[in-house]
Design an enzyme around this catalytic site. Structure first.
Site, PDB file in Angstrom:
ATOM      1  N   ARG A 197       3.612  -2.237  -2.503  1.00 40.79           N
ATOM      2  CA  ARG A 197       2.216  -2.154  -2.943  1.00 40.79           C
ATOM      3  C   ARG A 197       1.633  -0.825  -2.475  1.00 40.79           C
ATOM      4  NH1 ARG A 197       0.844  -7.398  -4.557  1.00 40.79           N
ATOM      5  NH2 ARG A 197       1.892  -9.078  -3.415  1.00 40.79           N
ATOM      6  N   ARG A 217       3.527  -9.154  -7.240  1.00 42.87           N
ATOM      7  CA  ARG A 217       2.563  -9.957  -7.985  1.00 42.87           C
ATOM      8  C   ARG A 217       1.132  -9.440  -7.842  1.00 42.87           C
ATOM      9  NH1 ARG A 217       3.977 -14.847  -6.415  1.00 42.87           N
ATOM     10  NH2 ARG A 217       5.155 -15.437  -8.266  1.00 42.87           N
ATOM     11  N   HIS A 243      11.293  -5.993  -0.987  1.00 43.36           N
ATOM     12  CA  HIS A 243      10.097  -6.156  -0.167  1.00 43.36           C
ATOM     13  C   HIS A 243      10.215  -5.360   1.135  1.00 43.36           C
ATOM     14  CE1 HIS A 243       7.231  -8.707   2.314  1.00 43.36           C
ATOM     15  NE2 HIS A 243       6.514  -8.456   1.243  1.00 43.36           N
ATOM     16  N   ARG A 297       0.777 -17.261  11.070  1.00 47.94           N
ATOM     17  CA  ARG A 297      -0.578 -17.300  10.529  1.00 47.94           C
ATOM     18  C   ARG A 297      -0.754 -18.391   9.479  1.00 47.94           C
ATOM     19  NH1 ARG A 297      -0.896 -12.947   6.770  1.00 47.94           N
ATOM     20  NH2 ARG A 297      -0.605 -14.513   5.166  1.00 47.94           N
TER      21      ARG A 297
END
Length: 712
Positions: free
Chosen positions: A385, A415, A445, A571
């Site tokens: 990203r 996405r 990733h 998290r």
């Protein structure tokens, strides 16, 4: 009890459903909006974040469960044995309660903001002067772009775009015996979402409020019975069909562009309404949109709350500052010289950046220096990203224009960032970068940047490995780690990694880096076995975002049964339930939700001098470990090890923003003692750089090492 039932109960004795675990995480996000210690505007942001999270949950997770219920209705979740439809029923039983909490909190926060003069107004609340101003804005700016439509036998029902706002009206014609008609008005998405009032920007009216108020005047000849604002959420779980794609002549970028257009037309999975409406009106909408009653929600909060951030930024500073977190400016690490060569400083010692507490500028300086340095022959980087105005991408373009060999492994299937990545890939190619698109069937990733230099006949490397994206915007909002090292062995592994990616080889051998899908899970299981062999002397501490991988969870349960202390800082999703007698009694799970999104991944095995530490791009999820290209990097530098241990210890001590996972899958806040610890505030206040150097003979016990750093 039948034997098969006993086996089933044993299989799911200490695990829970992924979707329900995620919803519990999002509830903790919402709870931040109910914390009176959080400033008011920040509480409003948390409601907006909760809403955005839930939107994505419906688009991706609920959408995929619907697809799965049609394609493989008998397929079961390996954590609970539930079929797709049973999981959907469980999800739909939980969400109404969350929406109710959200509505209550929004009402409370909105009322408190009104006391501060920040008012989301109805048209009836406008003063005469404000009404004239809004009326003029409507006539000159809104009305010319409105497209009201009647839905009847002559006018087909239009496509309702995903998450777009519409005003729906139930209308009666001049003939009283005629069946009521449905009117639809798209709320313009190309105008500002709210209109500040002249002279007082704290008072504003939302765009949909203005359009709904004008609805009756837009349908001449009809009488308006009732109206509401609505919003449809659509399945966004696109399937990238590699087999069909491989048989075509088009490139992956063109194929992804077509898929993005397809996403807009996928089936509806949720309908949100701004108020309760009559039975006939509701039946009409259900039939036309194609949703069931359990997919319809009435929301007292705005249906699209993304405007909140631009609203807050538009407020005068003297208004917003007292109602927001105190500003924090990321620091420049004090052990890095701002004017000195980054390459030379990293050659002397490994450096760790801890975002957002450290600025990203040292890495940008490193990349910029590499773009100009005549000794640098190549820069290779993986990108998942990017920021919409990415400084990193522009530096890469400059490096290519300067004659460097720049290779960018761009993941076009990230996405909701597909369009942005497609755009950047074109710009990078035009600048001379070699852009590749990863490996078939596996998203890349990884976060890896390799700078290769030649001095005479010798090659040397600077390798950066991160836990977060190369995105300057999220670097300021997510807690992430970035290691910069001149370690030659890691650099050589980085070279092998990119060579393998260029030829689509997932079975390459790496001596130091762990690379999924082949290398991370197997190494994790091996390291856990190493701690199991130590029995009660064993220790495991893993910080990640989520855990769903069944094999890893089973191995951690085995470690617990062997007496190993297992500390998990997760998290979000955690499908492993701690504290189950005879199974996970020695597993402890902490979740921290605070000002910044916890995003870093640290794997820690053992205590004292034998501690093995890694930072990674991978969560402990099946998709990350089995179906993505991920990287975990070992930490060899003793000072960096100390920094990571201090981070883990501080988070385990958090008793302000931390919650503990209970055996039933619910969470409870950790007890706030006389010495409250908010780990993110500690990180803002204290530097992790230059920890006390470790002594040659370290005392056994991780708590003693932690104590040395705490006394700094």
């Amino acid at each position: 009890m039948p034997k098969d039932q006993e086996e089933k109960n044993a299989a799911y004795a200490y695990t829970q459903n992924r979707e329900l675990s995620w919803l519990r995480f999002n509830r903790r996000v919402l709870e931040e909006a109910g914390d009176s210690a959080v400033p008011l505007l920040e509480r409003l942001k948390f409601i907006s974040i909760f809403t955005s999270n839930l939107d994505e949950f419906f688009m991706v997770r609920v959408g995929s469960l619907f697809d799965l219920s049609l394609v493989s209705p008998e397929q079961t979740d390996n954590k609970t044995g539930l079929t797709p439809m049973e999981q959907l029923e469980a999800v739909y039983s939980v969400i109404p309660g969350l929406v109710e909490i959200k509505n209550r909190l929004y009402t409370d926060v909105a009322a408190l903001l009104r006391q501060q003069g920040i008012c989301d107004l109805t048209m009836d609340e406008l003063t005469p002067e404000e009404r004239r101003y809004a009326g003029n804005y409507y006539k000159t700016r809104i009305l010319p772009v409105l497209s009201p439509q009647i839905v009847d036998s002559h006018h087909p029902f239009p496509h309702l775009a995903n998450k777009a706002l519409y005003v729906a009206a139930l209308l009666h014609g001049k003939k009283s015996a005629a069946a009521p008609s449905l009117g639809l008005i798209p709320v313009p998405g190309n105008l500002d979402p709210f209109l500040p009032m002249p002279g007082d920007p704290k008072r504003f009216v939302r765009m949909e409020t203005i359009v709904e108020h004008a609805a009756e005047s837009l349908f001449g000849g009809y009488k308006l019975e009732s109206a509401c604002v609505l919003c449809v959420t659509r399945n966004a779980d696109l399937s990238f069909d590699e087999e069909k794609f491989s048989d075509s002549d088009e490139d992956i970028r063109s194929h992804m562009s077509k898929l993005l257009k397809k996403r807009a037309n996928l089936s509806a999975v949720r309908l949100e309404l701004s108020r309760k409406i009559g039975r006939d009106f509701l039946k009409l909408l259900k039939t036309r949109i194609g949703v069931e009653g359990r997919q319809i929600y009435v929301d007292q909060a705005p249906l699209n709350m993304k405007y909140i951030f631009s609203l807050i930024s538009s407020l005068p500073e003297d208004v917003s500052a007292p109602l927001s977190f105190p500003p924090y400016v990321p620091r420049w690490p004090e052990d890095l010289d701002k004017t000195g060569s980054m390459i030379e400083q990293i050659r002397r010692r490994d450096r760790l950046l801890f975002f957002p507490f450290d600025t990203v500028d040292p890495f940008l300086r490193l990349l910029s220096e590499a773009a100009e340095d005549p000794e640098v022959i190549s820069i290779k980087i993986t990108i998942y990203r990017l920021a919409s105005s990415s400084r990193i991408a522009r530096i890469l373009c400059r490096a290519a224009e300067n004659g460097k060999e720049v290779t960018v492994l761009m993941e076009l299937r990230a996405r909701f960032d597909e369009a942005n990545n497609i755009s950047w890939s074109r710009l990078l190619e035009e600048s001379g970068c070699q852009v590749i698109y990863g490996v078939e069937d596996y998203k890349c990733h990884s976060k890896l940047c390799l700078i290769t230099m030649r001095r005479g006949d010798r090659l040397s490397y600077i390798t950066q490995v991160g836990t977060g994206n190369y995105n300057e915007r999220t670097n300021a909002m997510y807690t992430d780690l970035s290691l910069m090292t001149a370690n030659e062995q890691i650099g050589l592994d980085g070279t092998v990694f990119f060579q393998n990616m260029l030829i689509g080889n997932l079975e390459g051998t790496h001596r130091h880096l762990l690379v999924a899908p082949a290398g991370i899970k197997s190494k994790l299981l091996e390291l856990i076995d190493g701690e199991i062999a130590k029995g009660p002397e064993g220790y495991i501490c893993i910080k990640a975002n989520s855990m769903t991988e069944r094999e890893v969870m089973d191995k951690l349960a085995g470690a617990s049964r062997a007496g190993v202390q297992v500390q998990l800082i997760l998290r979000g999703i955690c499908c492993l339930r701690p504290g189950i007698a005879g199974q996970t009694e020695n597993v402890h799970v902490t979740s921290i939700v605070g000002r910044y999104l916890e995003h870093g991944r640290i794997y820690c095995f053992g205590r004292g001098a034998d501690t093995k530490l890694f930072i990674a791009s991978a969560d402990l999820m099946t998709r990350n470990l089995d179906r993505r290209v991920e990287i975990a990097c070992p930490i060899y530098d003793q000072e960096v090890k100390g920094q990571l241990l201090w981070i883990l210890h501080t988070q385990l001590e958090d008793n302000v923003k931390a919650s503990s996972l209970l055996p039933d899958g619910s969470y409870c806040r950790k007890v706030n003692s006389l010495a409250p610890c908010n780990s993110q505030e500690v990180f803002m206040a204290k530097t992790i750089h230059r920890p006390a150097p470790p002594k040659p003979k370290r005392p056994k016990g991780l708590h003693r090492i932690f104590g040395a750093f705490r006394r700094r």
